[in-house]
Design an enzyme around this catalytic site. Structure first.
Site, short mmCIF file in Angstrom:
data_model
loop_
_atom_site.label_atom_id
_atom_site.label_comp_id
_atom_site.label_asym_id
_atom_site.label_seq_id
_atom_site.Cartn_x
_atom_site.Cartn_y
_atom_site.Cartn_z
N ASN A 15 -9.98 -0.10 0.05
CA ASN A 15 -8.52 -0.01 0.05
C ASN A 15 -7.99 -0.55 -1.27
O ASN A 15 -8.02 -1.76 -1.50
CB ASN A 15 -7.99 -0.81 1.25
N HIS A 69 -3.17 7.30 2.25
CA HIS A 69 -3.59 5.97 1.79
C HIS A 69 -4.95 5.68 2.42
O HIS A 69 -5.20 6.02 3.59
CB HIS A 69 -2.55 4.92 2.22
N CYS A 117 0.82 -1.22 0.00
CA CYS A 117 0.00 0.00 0.00
C CYS A 117 0.85 1.27 0.00
O CYS A 117 0.34 2.35 -0.29
CB CYS A 117 -0.94 0.01 1.20
O1 UT7 Z 1 -3.60 -1.00 3.88
C1 UT7 Z 1 -2.62 -1.56 4.70
C2 UT7 Z 1 -2.87 -1.32 6.10
N1 UT7 Z 1 -4.11 -1.94 6.54
C3 UT7 Z 1 -4.75 -1.41 7.53
O2 UT7 Z 1 -4.30 -0.37 7.98
C4 UT7 Z 1 -5.93 -2.10 8.14
C5 UT7 Z 1 -5.89 -1.90 9.64
N2 UT7 Z 1 -6.95 -2.56 10.37
C6 UT7 Z 1 -8.23 -2.13 10.31
O3 UT7 Z 1 -8.59 -1.26 9.54
C7 UT7 Z 1 -9.21 -2.74 11.32
O4 UT7 Z 1 -8.49 -3.46 12.29
C8 UT7 Z 1 -10.28 -3.69 10.67
C9 UT7 Z 1 -11.29 -2.85 9.91
C10 UT7 Z 1 -9.61 -4.68 9.75
C11 UT7 Z 1 -11.03 -4.44 11.76
O5 UT7 Z 1 -11.62 -3.53 12.69
P1 UT7 Z 1 -11.43 -3.74 14.28
O6 UT7 Z 1 -12.22 -2.69 14.93
O7 UT7 Z 1 -9.94 -3.76 14.52
O8 UT7 Z 1 -12.08 -5.13 14.52
P2 UT7 Z 1 -11.44 -6.51 15.08
O9 UT7 Z 1 -10.52 -7.10 14.07
O10 UT7 Z 1 -10.88 -6.26 16.44
O11 UT7 Z 1 -12.73 -7.42 15.20
C12 UT7 Z 1 -13.81 -7.08 16.06
C13 UT7 Z 1 -14.93 -8.07 15.84
C14 UT7 Z 1 -14.47 -9.53 15.91
O12 UT7 Z 1 -15.49 -10.27 16.55
P3 UT7 Z 1 -15.35 -10.65 18.12
O13 UT7 Z 1 -14.09 -11.45 18.21
O14 UT7 Z 1 -15.26 -9.32 18.85
O15 UT7 Z 1 -16.60 -11.41 18.37
C15 UT7 Z 1 -14.42 -9.93 14.46
O16 UT7 Z 1 -14.62 -11.32 14.28
O17 UT7 Z 1 -15.50 -7.89 14.54
C16 UT7 Z 1 -15.57 -9.16 13.88
N3 UT7 Z 1 -15.47 -8.92 12.45
C17 UT7 Z 1 -16.53 -8.69 11.67
N4 UT7 Z 1 -17.86 -8.62 11.92
C18 UT7 Z 1 -18.68 -8.35 10.90
C19 UT7 Z 1 -14.34 -8.88 11.69
N5 UT7 Z 1 -14.68 -8.61 10.42
C20 UT7 Z 1 -16.03 -8.51 10.37
C21 UT7 Z 1 -16.95 -8.23 9.35
N6 UT7 Z 1 -18.26 -8.15 9.65
N7 UT7 Z 1 -16.56 -8.00 8.07
#
Ligand code: UT7
Length: 333
Positions: free
Chosen positions: A288, A258, A115
């Site tokens: 993204n 980005h 990225c």
């Molecule tokens: O481009 C290169 C760099 N990339 C990035 O910078 C991405 C950085 N990361 C992010 O943008 C975020 O971490 C995400 C958008 C990927 C995820 O958001 P988050 O607030 O960090 O969520 P999480 O991974 O901590 O997950 C929270 C919950 C989990 O469920 P439990 O364990 O709390 O029950 C996940 O299983 O959300 C769940 N979850 C979803 N639920 C519905 C993960 N993906 C989804 C989904 N729909 N698509």
């Protein structure tokens, strides 16, 4: 260093026709529009057609950028394609783009910093051009991320989209253009965000690239850990680029980040004390698009007539590796 300065003289972008909304994703994985929008800011993304390749999107964006600069491919001295999703393992996608544009003889190569590829590519081009190697460079960020995501993993497949953006760069004596770049990488984080081979370099006949084909070269990410480091490192790197270019925060007119997640973008804008009105955000409609996201977001500002000559633009990106960096441009078009 020479007295040459590297200016953006043309810009263009391309998005594939097909869109995939959050509602469409609700039918593919266990997710909801509200989860995706609240956590990422994304509503939809564009998806490459079955018969298109990364090079095809790059060519479309490049044609617009060349037209915008008022030049043809024969006026170009070097072509750099930043991509994580090359058409093939080799040759470089840049050579495929060169041939499709009817260019000959000048050097063409790919750069891979995921990225952060556009930020890295702009730094390469700037350094080589100021050293006198090239007068005009075509720099393209082009990505078919939909071909390397795992469409069964809701944690990653909702995040990415496809597209391309291109700039024509010209070395001139007049001041302005790229004022400086800072680049970083720390491979000790490499397992937090990665995609294995086989990738889209495999023959299209051998691999099913369709949206339903999970696991072709699946992106794997520990999202929340990436998020934390991204916010910290981006906060640091914007301070570093300002110091490097001797520019104050309040002299930055536009932030072109980005586009990974609106919450990361907001955190960086806050760090810079910038109102979100001064930030180009395309993540809602593009998702993204990896290294295509910055030229796409810059082109969006340009097409909306928002960029004025003399304005300062800060570009920044964070990527798998981790690799991150920033550039400052003084707009001169
Ligand atoms: O481009 C290169 C760099 N990339 C990035 O910078 C991405 C950085 N990361 C992010 O943008 C975020 O971490 C995400 C958008 C990927 C995820 O958001 P988050 O607030 O960090 O969520 P999480 O991974 O901590 O997950 C929270 C919950 C989990 O469920 P439990 O364990 O709390 O029950 C996940 O299983 O959300 C769940 N979850 C979803 N639920 C519905 C993960 N993906 C989804 C989904 N729909 N698509």
């Amino acid at each position: 260093m020479s007295s040459m300065h590297v200016h953006v003289t043309g810009i263009g972008s391309y998005l594939p026709e097909r869109t995939l909304t959050n509602a469409d994703l609700e039918k593919i994985v266990d997710t909801t529009d509200s989860w995706i929008h609240e956590r990422t800011g994304i509503r939809e993304r564009h998806i490459i057609a079955e018969d298109q390749m990364t090079s095809d999107m790059a060519v479309e964006a490049a044609r617009i950028a060349l037209d915008d600069a008022g030049i043809g491919i024969d006026d170009i001295d070097a072509l750099i394609v930043s991509t994580t999703t090359p058409d093939m393992v080799f040759p470089a996608t840049a050579t495929i783009v060169q041939a499709k544009l009817g260019g000959k003889d000048f050097p063409a190569w790919d750069t891979q910093a995921v990225c952060s590829g556009f930020v890295y590519g702009l730094a390469h081009a700037d350094g080589m051009m100021r050293a006198g190697m090239f007068k005009r460079v075509l720099l393209i960020g082009a990505e078919a991320m939909s071909r390397i995501v795992n469409w069964k993993d809701r944690g990653t497949c909702v995040l990415f989209g496809d597209g391309a953006g291109a700039v024509v760069l010209e070395a001139r004596e007049e001041e302005g253009g790229v004022l400086g770049s800072v680049l970083h990488a720390d491979g000790s984080y490499r397992d937090l965000l990665k995609a294995h081979h086989p990738h889209p370099g495999a023959s299209p006949d051998a691999v099913d690239f369709s949206i339903d084909a999970a696991g072709v070269a699946a992106v794997e990410m520990k999202g929340n850990e990436v998020f934390r480091v991204a916010v910290t490192k981006l906060g640091e790197v914007v301070g570093e680029i300002l110091a490097h270019c001797h520019i104050d925060e309040d002299q930055i007119d536009w932030l072109v980040p980005h586009q990974a997640n609106i919450r990361i973008i907001q955190a960086t804008a806050k760090k810079l004390g910038m109102d979100m009105k001064r930030v180009s955000t395309t993540v809602r409609d593009h998702g993204n698009t990896s290294s295509a996201s910055i030229p796409l977001a810059l082109d969006a500002l340009y097409r909306e007539g928002k960029l004025q000559s003399g304005q300062h633009i800060l570009l920044e990106a964070f990527a798998g590796g981790f690799a991150w960096g920033a550039n400052i441009l003084r707009w001169s078009k």
